[in-house]
Scaffold this active site. Sequence first.
Site, mmCIF file in Angstrom:
data_model
loop_
_atom_site.group_PDB
_atom_site.id
_atom_site.type_symbol
_atom_site.label_atom_id
_atom_site.label_comp_id
_atom_site.label_asym_id
_atom_site.label_seq_id
_atom_site.Cartn_x
_atom_site.Cartn_y
_atom_site.Cartn_z
ATOM 1 N N ARG A 98 11.627 -8.653 7.053
ATOM 2 C CA ARG A 98 12.498 -9.804 6.812
ATOM 3 C C ARG A 98 11.967 -10.972 7.623
ATOM 4 O O ARG A 98 11.221 -10.790 8.593
ATOM 5 C CB ARG A 98 13.941 -9.501 7.220
ATOM 6 C CG ARG A 98 14.145 -9.243 8.708
ATOM 7 C CD ARG A 98 15.625 -9.389 9.057
ATOM 8 N NE ARG A 98 15.984 -8.893 10.371
ATOM 9 C CZ ARG A 98 15.896 -9.585 11.504
ATOM 10 N NH1 ARG A 98 15.370 -10.806 11.500
ATOM 11 N NH2 ARG A 98 16.302 -9.056 12.638
ATOM 12 N N ASN A 100 12.252 -13.822 10.364
ATOM 13 C CA ASN A 100 12.977 -13.929 11.628
ATOM 14 C C ASN A 100 13.009 -15.403 12.048
ATOM 15 O O ASN A 100 13.240 -16.262 11.199
ATOM 16 C CB ASN A 100 12.357 -12.983 12.668
ATOM 17 C CG ASN A 100 13.298 -12.721 13.835
ATOM 18 O OD1 ASN A 100 14.501 -12.588 13.633
ATOM 19 N ND2 ASN A 100 12.770 -12.661 15.037
ATOM 20 N N ASN A 151 8.845 -14.526 16.816
ATOM 21 C CA ASN A 151 9.994 -15.160 17.452
ATOM 22 C C ASN A 151 9.762 -16.617 17.823
ATOM 23 O O ASN A 151 9.221 -17.373 17.012
ATOM 24 C CB ASN A 151 10.471 -14.286 18.625
ATOM 25 C CG ASN A 151 11.784 -13.615 18.273
ATOM 26 O OD1 ASN A 151 12.654 -14.263 17.692
ATOM 27 N ND2 ASN A 151 11.935 -12.357 18.607
ATOM 28 N N ASP A 209 12.335 -13.774 23.492
ATOM 29 C CA ASP A 209 12.887 -13.931 22.139
ATOM 30 C C ASP A 209 12.767 -15.395 21.707
ATOM 31 O O ASP A 209 11.665 -15.914 21.575
ATOM 32 C CB ASP A 209 14.328 -13.388 22.143
ATOM 33 C CG ASP A 209 14.864 -13.127 20.756
ATOM 34 O OD1 ASP A 209 14.438 -13.804 19.821
ATOM 35 O OD2 ASP A 209 15.730 -12.264 20.603
HETATM 36 C C1 BGC Z 1 15.439 -10.439 16.244
HETATM 37 C C2 BGC Z 1 16.105 -9.155 16.562
HETATM 38 C C3 BGC Z 1 15.288 -8.426 17.612
HETATM 39 C C4 BGC Z 1 15.081 -9.313 18.814
HETATM 40 C C5 BGC Z 1 14.203 -8.701 19.859
HETATM 41 C C6 BGC Z 1 15.312 -11.231 17.486
HETATM 42 O O1 BGC Z 1 14.702 -12.440 17.184
HETATM 43 O O2 BGC Z 1 16.123 -11.153 15.257
HETATM 44 O O3 BGC Z 1 16.228 -8.447 15.371
HETATM 45 O O4 BGC Z 1 15.879 -7.236 17.991
HETATM 46 O O5 BGC Z 1 14.522 -10.527 18.409
HETATM 47 O O6 BGC Z 1 13.854 -9.596 20.852
HETATM 48 CA CA CA Z 2 14.766 -14.773 17.762
#
Ligand code: BGC
Ligand code: CA
Length: 304
Positions: A98, A100, A151, A209
Site C-alpha cells: 500500500r 504510505n 516514510n 517515521d
Molecule cells: C506506517 C505504519 C508503520 C510505521 C512504522 C508508518 O508510517 O504507516 O504502518 O507501522 O510507519 O514506523
Molecule cells: Ca509515516
Amino acid sequence: MQVETLIEKSCTSIGEGPHWDERTQQLLYVDINEGCFHRWTAATGVDEVYKFDKYCTLVVPCRKGGYLVSVGQSICHFDWDTKKLTTLGTVDEGKDTRINDGKCDPSGRLWFGTMGLEKVPAKVEKHMGSLFSLETDGTIRKHKEGVSISNGLAWTEDNRTMYYIDSIPRKVFAYDFDIATGTMSNERAIISFGDEDSMENFKTHGFPDGMTIDTEGKLWVAGFFSSSVMRYDPETGKELSRVPIPAAHCTSCCFGGKNFDELFITCSAFGVTDEEKEKTPLAGSVFRATGLGARGKPAPVYEG
Ligand code: BGC
Ligand code: CA
C-alpha cells in the site's frame, strides 16, 4: 515546552500524515487502516471525517482545488464538497503493498512511497516498497526500489538536498536533489536510530517515521515505539532535543498555526498492546507542542 492533547483519540488505527493547510487554517491528517481523511478547523475545533474504502495515508491540497489523497495503491483527486473521487494513477499492481507517507516538494510534485502490508506494527516483508513521484503533468515516475517502510520526506531551503526515511533500516538518508528535473542521487545515511539487527536504542528511539524540517534546517523526526519526536542536526547526525508524547507509537509531525510555531503530532493506536494501553491511554490522539523555540514554514501544495 508544552504538550497538549489537541484532538483526543480521533484515530482508532494509525493517525498519520499531518499537513497544515495555511489557506484554511486547518490540520489535515489521516487514520490509515480506517481509510479516514480528517480535517480539523482551528477556528472552531471541529474535526470532520470522510471515510474511503481502503487505506488512506496522505492528504495534500491541490492548487486548483480539492486534495490529492492516497487510497490503497492509488493516488486520487478528492473533492470534499461533492465527495467525487478520481483516480490519477496506481502503483505496485500485483504486489501486496500500500502507499504510505507522501509530500509535495517545493516545486509542487508529489513524492510518495509504498510498503508491504503489516498485521503487526512495523512487521513487514522487507524491500517490497518503492519511492515514486507524481509529476505536475500527471505522470508517475519510480525513483527507488527495495524500500521496506517508505516514510518521512523533507527538503532543504535551497532545494538541493532531499531527506528520506526508510523506517526498517532505522535511518534518515540524504540525496543530492535537482528540483528542475525531480531527480535524487548520491544516497548517504545521515542519521541512525541504532543498529537494525540488535535493535539498540529501541526504547528510546524506536523506528524513524514521519518528519518535518524547521527554518534552521533541523529535522524533527517521529520515533515510532519511542513516545517522542526528536530534533536532529542533519549535518552532524546528532540529536539536539526531544518532545515527549503521552502515547507509545508516535508517527509524524508538522509545523502549523498562525506563526508556524506549533508542532502537530500524530500517533497510532493500531496494535497497541494491553500493557502499552495502560501506559498510553491517549493512543490515537493528535497532540500539539508549543514553546519549542523553533518554527516551520508552509508545506507545498500540489501544482498539477
Ligand atoms: C506506517 C505504519 C508503520 C510505521 C512504522 C508508518 O508510517 O504507516 O504502518 O507501522 O510507519 O514506523
Ligand atoms: Ca509515516
